[in-house]
Write a protein that holds these residues in place. Sequence first.
Motif, PDB file in Angstrom:
ATOM      1  N   HIS A 124       0.817  -1.218   0.000  1.00  0.00           N
ATOM      2  CA  HIS A 124       0.000   0.000   0.000  1.00  0.00           C
ATOM      3  C   HIS A 124       0.851   1.269   0.000  1.00  0.00           C
ATOM      4  O   HIS A 124       0.561   2.228  -0.738  1.00  0.00           O
ATOM      5  CB  HIS A 124      -0.927  -0.015   1.220  1.00  0.00           C
ATOM      6  CG  HIS A 124      -1.514   1.319   1.547  1.00  0.00           C
ATOM      7  ND1 HIS A 124      -2.461   1.943   0.765  1.00  0.00           N
ATOM      8  CD2 HIS A 124      -1.266   2.181   2.579  1.00  0.00           C
ATOM      9  CE1 HIS A 124      -2.772   3.115   1.294  1.00  0.00           C
ATOM     10  NE2 HIS A 124      -2.062   3.289   2.381  1.00  0.00           N
ATOM     11  N   SER A 163      -6.291   2.074  -0.138  1.00  0.00           N
ATOM     12  CA  SER A 163      -6.870   1.921   1.193  1.00  0.00           C
ATOM     13  C   SER A 163      -8.291   2.484   1.254  1.00  0.00           C
ATOM     14  O   SER A 163      -9.243   1.756   1.523  1.00  0.00           O
ATOM     15  CB  SER A 163      -6.000   2.627   2.239  1.00  0.00           C
ATOM     16  OG  SER A 163      -5.755   3.979   1.830  1.00  0.00           O
ATOM     17  N   HIS A 189       2.552   4.135   8.471  1.00  0.00           N
ATOM     18  CA  HIS A 189       2.323   2.699   8.281  1.00  0.00           C
ATOM     19  C   HIS A 189       3.388   1.853   8.975  1.00  0.00           C
ATOM     20  O   HIS A 189       3.130   0.703   9.339  1.00  0.00           O
ATOM     21  CB  HIS A 189       2.232   2.369   6.791  1.00  0.00           C
ATOM     22  CG  HIS A 189       0.865   2.636   6.245  1.00  0.00           C
ATOM     23  ND1 HIS A 189      -0.155   1.719   6.292  1.00  0.00           N
ATOM     24  CD2 HIS A 189       0.338   3.751   5.684  1.00  0.00           C
ATOM     25  CE1 HIS A 189      -1.245   2.233   5.755  1.00  0.00           C
ATOM     26  NE2 HIS A 189      -0.982   3.473   5.388  1.00  0.00           N
TER      27      HIS A 189
HETATM   28 FE   LIG Z   1      -2.274   4.636   4.072  1.00  0.00          FE
END
Ligand SMILES: [Fe+2]
Length: 399
Positions: A13, A43, A104
């Motif tokens: 991602h 996402s 993240h």
């Molecule tokens: Fe993200």
Amino acid sequence: MPNVSPVKWHLAHTTWFFETFLLRPRMGGYRVYDASFEYLFNSYYNGISEQFPRHQRSLLSRPSLAEIYQYRAHVDDSVKHLLGEADNQIATILRLGLNHEQQHQELMLMDLKYNFSCNPLYPAFCDTPSIDSKTIAAVRGSVEVPSGIYEIGASPENTRFCFDNETPQHKIFLEGFKLDQYLVTNAEYLTFLEDGGYEPADLWLSDGWSWVQQQPAEKRAPLYWQQLDGRWFEFSLYGLNPLNLSQPLCHINYYEADAYARWSGCRLPTEQEWEVATALCAPAAPTIPSWGLHPSVSSGEDIVVNVAADQATDPAPVLHQLLNHLWQWTSSAYAAYPGFNPLSGVLGEYNGKFMVNQMVLRGGCCITPEGHTRSTYRNFYYPQERWQFSGIRLARNLT
Ligand SMILES: [Fe+2]
């Protein structure tokens, strides 16, 4: 747990983020690595495409990890080429992509911890470091902030980086208040728990009481606490260990933080109070990070356990455990600052559309990447969520 994604998904991602927002619009002749990845690794950007359901991400056994690394190498190579022709706009998006990836990195550890905790073998992500176990903390001293007009928020011109939700700077009025110098400890929360803190409905917000009633008895405790043969243990990325009473309490949700504050005769600070107190105290209390995989009791600070405030040997009006220990719940709903303008285009979905039904947390935590947070940083979670590294700092009115 629907919020938790596999580490492989996070890697894909964050790679997709650079590809989508930097390479595709800004690099002439860029070759998209695999068009199907957009559906898998987007996402929540509705302006880009539909998304694979979040709660099913753990089912994505393909693409393999090896292929995700190839995807990453492809994007990294392209970004390196783009850097040769970087202008201000490219630099701005690249900086956002790097800060996004740092967020993240923290999520990876949060999610790993949750998944490991579901394994009855309670695997340790890494060995417990040799922690300085000198006696620490829990002076209930506080810092007093007088009534007045203050300025909060970030100015993009005056900071290396900030998210749009920290802007614009604006003035606020605050009534005088006190903010505790230290985070609430495990020992203090255990007293609340043993005092039947999860029982009386009048300690709890209405939604909080509904949440309590949905929890089986053994879950009416911080997320990673569990009682074995009458002793309390806590699971962390260092595995399952006896509960360290002098460590800061972590992994409680907003309802628990609010109930604890009410039980203790205090309240949670607003995010404005937290930021103003931080700014006032910053010169006297330089941040001492506690980089590690669990909030540390010591992290370089000398504190004294369970000493009454009037016996405390620390007279300095400073705030301890301020940044990079635990995210601290505030009583502020996550909403736009006056005059807020989200980023233009699809990137406006990054923060702005989440400004409903969530609460603000401040401070960063021990697994937040170094240099990522600042006093104006606004994190946000739903009130029932507690897999993030969240703790409590108490506030009270002056009168
Ligand atoms: Fe993200």
